[in-house]
Design a protein around this motif. Structure first.
Motif, PDB file in Angstrom:
ATOM      1  N   ARG A 121       0.111   0.383  -1.663  1.00 40.63           N
ATOM      2  CA  ARG A 121      -1.209   0.134  -2.281  1.00 40.63           C
ATOM      3  C   ARG A 121      -1.407   0.574  -3.567  1.00 40.63           C
ATOM      4  N   TRP A 141       0.343  -6.969   5.441  1.00 40.70           N
ATOM      5  CA  TRP A 141      -1.093  -6.552   4.384  1.00 40.70           C
ATOM      6  C   TRP A 141      -0.931  -7.401   3.090  1.00 40.70           C
ATOM      7  N   ARG A 143      -3.135  -7.902  -0.825  1.00 43.23           N
ATOM      8  CA  ARG A 143      -4.001  -7.171  -1.639  1.00 43.23           C
ATOM      9  C   ARG A 143      -5.205  -7.964  -1.860  1.00 43.23           C
ATOM     10  N   THR A 144      -6.310  -7.192  -1.621  1.00 42.54           N
ATOM     11  CA  THR A 144      -7.657  -7.883  -2.216  1.00 42.54           C
ATOM     12  C   THR A 144      -8.307  -6.706  -2.843  1.00 42.54           C
ATOM     13  N   LYS A 147      -6.918  -3.079  -2.484  1.00 38.51           N
ATOM     14  CA  LYS A 147      -6.513  -2.598  -1.287  1.00 38.51           C
ATOM     15  C   LYS A 147      -5.561  -3.546  -0.746  1.00 38.51           C
ATOM     16  N   GLU A 149      -5.191  -5.193   2.505  1.00 38.55           N
ATOM     17  CA  GLU A 149      -5.951  -5.500   3.765  1.00 38.55           C
ATOM     18  C   GLU A 149      -4.992  -6.227   4.743  1.00 38.55           C
ATOM     19  N   PRO A 150      -4.992  -5.729   6.045  1.00 38.30           N
ATOM     20  CA  PRO A 150      -4.299  -6.110   7.323  1.00 38.30           C
ATOM     21  C   PRO A 150      -4.604  -7.729   7.117  1.00 38.30           C
TER      22      PRO A 150
END
Length: 261
Positions: A121, A141, A143-144, A147, A149-150
């Motif tokens: 991350r 996961w 990336r957003t 972060k 995110e799962p």
């Protein structure tokens, strides 16, 4: 007064191995190599996609203790070629966008889902995929913003960056190319190659047999043509002989029509 010298970034040693094995068992090794070489095959025609397995990645210049060696990593935008390690500042500051980790029995959840997740991350990874073959668990996961995110549902998930699809067949991880073809193990590739060679040999033999049959048919036709030609010649010779005989009879004053020929 002695001046203390501080090492420059060029003087810093970046180890090329973390001292850990690529895999702890044969299944883990097979999965890592299948994914790595499958991705290489996917991007074989793109010179600017670098795929590596168990290669130490240093994201920060002058910080050799900050590193990870993903089981598989993909870097879009960097040329293919061999490297002893991957240093982001040497690679136009492009970090790997996609990483894969295959868990072994010695890995802990904290190591994989906390420490490594935090590292990825922090250093710009866009997609992180984790598969635990011992528990048949597949996680991911995405990336957003800042972060990772799962991903709620990994079954049937298609990687935005790679275009590959993730499935669990029974308890086995299976990856599919964008065209729907399944990633194959090295052994399966060899078996497919052997099968293709066998089929090619069979096709060659069939082609040879067809060519032989064609040659035999052509020889038969030529023989038939010669026989017809010879029969025609014999008929012409017979006709010529008959005409000569008739002429001889006429010359002797004998009417040939009185004979039944």
């Amino acid at each position: 007064m002695v001046q203390q010298l501080h090492p420059t970034t060029d003087d810093i040693f970046y180890p090329e191995s973390d001292g850990k094995p690529l895999a702890d068992n044969t299944l883990q090794f097979e999965l890592i190599t299948t994914i790595k070489y499958g991705l290489e095959a996917l991007f074989k025609d793109d010179p600017n996609v670098f795929v590596a397995g168990d290669l130490l990645w240093y994201p920060e210049q002058g910080q050799p203790k900050i590193n990870q060696a993903p089981d598989v990593m993909v870097v879009l935008g960097r040329p293919k070629g061999h490297r002893r390690s991957y240093k982001t500042w040497v690679e136009d500051n492009i970090n790997p966008q996609v990483v894969f980790e295959i868990a072994s029995l010695t890995n802990t959840i904290k190591e994989l889902e906390d420490d490594k997740l935090k590292f990825y991350r922090t250093h710009g990874v866009e997609e992180y995929y984790l598969y635990d073959p011992n528990r048949a668990k597949l996680k991911g996961w995405l990336r957003t913003a800042e972060k990772l995110e799962p991903i709620p549902q990994m079954l049937g998930w298609v990687s935005p960056r790679l275009g590959i699809r993730f499935e669990l067949v029974g308890s086995d991880l299976v990856l599919y190319y964008p065209n729907g073809e399944r990633f194959a193990t090295y052994l399966e590739i060899i078996e497919l190659k052997d099968l293709a060679q066998q089929q090619a040999e069979q096709e060659r033999q069939r082609a040879e047999q067809a060519e032989e049959a064609l040659e035999q048919a052509e020889e038969a036709l030529e023989l038939e043509r010669l026989e017809k030609q010879q029969a025609s010649q014999r008929a012409e010779q017979a006709e010529a002989s008959l005409q000569a005989l008739l002429e001889q009879l006429k010359a002797k004053g004998i009417d040939p029509e009185q004979f039944e020929l």
